[in-house]
Design an enzyme around this catalytic site. Structure first.
Site, mmCIF file in Angstrom:
data_model
loop_
_atom_site.group_PDB
_atom_site.id
_atom_site.type_symbol
_atom_site.label_atom_id
_atom_site.label_comp_id
_atom_site.label_asym_id
_atom_site.label_seq_id
_atom_site.Cartn_x
_atom_site.Cartn_y
_atom_site.Cartn_z
ATOM 1 N N ASP A 136 10.569 29.132 -6.282
ATOM 2 C CA ASP A 136 11.991 28.787 -6.228
ATOM 3 C C ASP A 136 12.897 29.963 -6.585
ATOM 4 O O ASP A 136 14.029 29.769 -7.022
ATOM 5 C CB ASP A 136 12.305 27.607 -7.167
ATOM 6 C CG ASP A 136 11.539 26.356 -6.782
ATOM 7 O OD1 ASP A 136 11.215 26.213 -5.591
ATOM 8 O OD2 ASP A 136 11.256 25.526 -7.660
ATOM 9 N N ALA A 137 12.395 31.165 -6.391
ATOM 10 C CA ALA A 137 13.181 32.342 -6.774
ATOM 11 C C ALA A 137 13.502 33.243 -5.587
ATOM 12 O O ALA A 137 14.039 34.328 -5.760
ATOM 13 C CB ALA A 137 12.436 33.137 -7.850
#
Lengths: 284, 284, 284, 284
Positions: free
Chosen positions: D228-229
């Site tokens: 999720d980065a």
């Protein structure tokens, strides 16, 4: 356990809230939701209340009778009591655009819309394959100047045969007649592709383009005899720029239309909309 | 005529709404607003009610006593009864940024914020001219590592002397100590310049720039001992793009900060915020 | 180093972008920003370009002459070249509402609006104290049916004496005459308190209340002779509900008005707005 | 007539724009779109340009060669030239949630997504009927701890066999391995159901509920090895209140997810996204 929804509106007076909550307590109901609104300009009181009844002898018919004979009379209320268990019947009217239909049927299939959809009516045959793939009966009722009256009779017959509670015009591109409207007052939901009252009528995206607005919108509303002038249920908007062509506006608008129409459907199903004075009270 | 606001929370049980509305009716009150919420995860009931009392013998103190002895005891409620006439006292803490202060004072002057502002405290002297032009006393209390404790004692003394009800940190760039927080629990409103819980801590716009977000935000919240982790009152956001420099984000964010902070102040003044479990219930 | 902004519009043709970038390269300019737009309905080309010139002999006057004689002629362009250093002169017209004025002056003081404000004109005396506290000359020019023409002459005289580049109507509640508009075409920015073209004219919040909209808005636009029909620069909206009174709509709307007006001012100052066909192109 | 899209990024230097527009003009191209961005923190220049070539001898391969040998070398550019006619191949990965899949396929069918979808892969069989009703091949590739590697080999084989250009994870509930990511760098688009970087990881709606946020969001991003980065492509949010249960947040969030994911797909298809430094530049 039975659960009911009570909707009330009447002239504002002192003591209404206490009287109603007392009435429910007397009948051994447990109030699980209460909300109210007072229109201070018009001096009208509105209430929405949900109550649970766990006594085995509870009868919704009896409750209605007693409410009618006591409070409704005393405060001269307009009121409705609904069972919140029963699924209601929703008809869908479409023409050629498919985005709202896909959205509604996707939500229907996943259980988000707690409703029955007995059939879809269209003045064109284009969207039949979608109805088929969702296993929903599809009636093709063409509409022309000559056939308009007989087409509407067919529509009405279907609505009545299937005990339709309300109708959704999911980009249905025909004007609905006063006859149908009067049989389903505040029960026909339309999606208009502008932030009403701007851009009433046909081709609102073309008008928006011409006027150079920086925001476009969509409006769901109950239809009335006056075109695009019925009580507004929900609206949403999106920012646009000079870089949008008319086609770009239309594409962006589709996303608004489907969300705003589905919101209105959900509000209607959950009995959260009250209409008066050509406006709506929307309970949370 | 007297007008009161009643706030309640307690374990959810059957019959609370009817009992409370009955109590008010017994005291000859006319309920003009009622709203409730049940947290179904935690099984907690919340209510906000406004009532008018026109009997000349009405006493808010007596009402409190009777409520406490009857319903509050029976349902083990946490409750508050406020007179909705009395203006409450709000202190403002600032540092060097002026946009939130201008916004608050503009609204104050125009009568939008129905509150008294007995004074402004700052750890810098920069904004004194603004306080002067609005004729509000300004106390410059510098804060350094060494003077932090004594500075806070001065702050507390001022707050107590002026019967301050709540404090607004309008971009006050110092960490407030646990001592002050414990004296004003859920009564110190801060504005944080991000959509919490993203970008906790200092320099959130720099972090937002680095992460390449397409949305920035602002969050008003009550402060607690854990930094930027208190109950959220209001949040808003704005779309941004790669074209925004850090300065651009900061400028855009200022507009969010002032609106979101003023919203929180208004909600607090009108007793529309209830706090539990480090979250808020915001009544309409 | 000198920095210029070039704005162009003309009939769309092949080769314009390359010709312009070549022209700048020939003059030893370094293009630091370029953006363009083509209106495909009308076949019109728009461009905004920023360029730096570090040669000591650079003259903006010469650049204008050469551009005019070569490309402007060849492509039949309408064009402007601005120095991006010079601060331009902005006049503010107000009546009694103060929220937009506070917002503008707060941004002006903090350096966010890179502009000079030589004076404020009002048809009332109410806001003079605000002008005073910001040290800006305030001219009270009352307007009545009888004095309208002479009042406007006074206004024009002030505008001319101070070399005003553009005018901001910050909730100025008088209709500006065609004479003034024709002297400052696309240079008088108004804030209208609705999402135009909905609710043209006076009292839009009253109309919004009556129509029961779920969204209110504000629109900044250049004024033209037709009321509320000029080119739209910026718009924003906020969600509202039935629970908003007219006063509630007005209060909520104030926040929109001030942000939308200040956005328009910033876009105008940075030469990011091009007008044609009663619409705007807004460059990023 | 051939139409191409050129994407460039390189260290910012004087003269790039003029050099590139000259190059296109030399090749008899007509520039129909140009936009650029400079990251002033990192000193990086980005450009997106569309050009039409009407000469019958035009060859995109030749253009690439010449561009590479001249400008690309001189300015040490990273660049891409795409034909804007060719439809690219998009694979869709799903699990059990259907809302994003319905949305994508509805847009695909209506021609809004100009792309080929050779197949859908899922670790479950649930959504096969949807794939069938849209006549798209569906591969059920179950994933367990033991089979993860072999499952991924099957996925890769399918991707390669069908010349897949990019992959859309439409609520695919498995972590994609570094092997697949490295074969499709910045070519695997995921939809995360929060406004990242808030609520990274599983169950963001549960975390949002617990934190009591007043806004929820969705984020589409390219996946990278860190969960999720990856670079954010698009984000959107919606206002919520204490009255939303977790289920309510999830339902509201679905509308955001589908719109935000489809936006990202459209931006990717039209080559409007450039990635650097784990961020995106999104051209209009």
């Amino acid at each position: 356990m039975k659960k009911i929804i009570l909707l009330i509106h009447c002239r504002d007076r002192s003591g209404i809230i206490a009287s109603v909550t007392n009435f429910i307590a007397d009948k051994k109901g447990n109030i699980v939701y209460i909300d109210q609104h007072v229109d201070r300009e018009q001096d009208i009181f509105f209430m929405r209340l949900e109550s649970e009844f766990s006594n085995s002898t509870f009868s919704i018919e009896l409750l209605k009778e007693e409410f009618n004979a006591s409070l409704a009379k005393r405060f001269e209320m307009k009121w409705r009591i609904y069972s919140s268990e029963e699924k209601i019947n929703m008809a869908v009217f479409v023409s050629k655009y498919d985005h709202c239909l896909y959205d509604i049927l996707g939500r229907y299939k996943s259980g988000e819309l707690k409703v029955n959809i007995p059939f879809i009516i269209s003045n064109h045959n284009h969207l039949k394959p979608i109805a088929d793939s969702f296993n929903i009966p599809f009636y093709h009722i063409p509409v022309s100047k000559e056939t308009k009256t007989s087409a509407e009779d067919q529509q009405l017959k279907l609505l009545e045969e299937h005990n339709i509670d309300f109708v959704v015009l999911a980009r249905y591109m025909q004007i609905v007649s006063g006859k149908l409207i009067s049989k389903y007052p505040n029960k026909i939901i339309n999606i208009h592709h502008s932030f009403l009252p701007a851009f009433v009528g046909a081709k609102p995206y073309h008008s928006a383009y011409k006027r150079g607005v920086k925001i476009i919108g969509a409006t769901s509303h109950y239809i009335t005899e006056e075109l695009d002038a019925g009580p507004i249920i929900d609206q949403d908007v999106a920012h646009v720029s000079h870089a949008y062509s008319i086609e770009g506006l239309i594409a962006k608008g589709r996303d608004l239309e489907k969300i705003v129409l589905s919101n209105a459907i959900k509000l209607h199903i959950h009995r959260k909309v009250m209409v008066y004075n050509n406006k709506t009270v929307i309970f949370s």
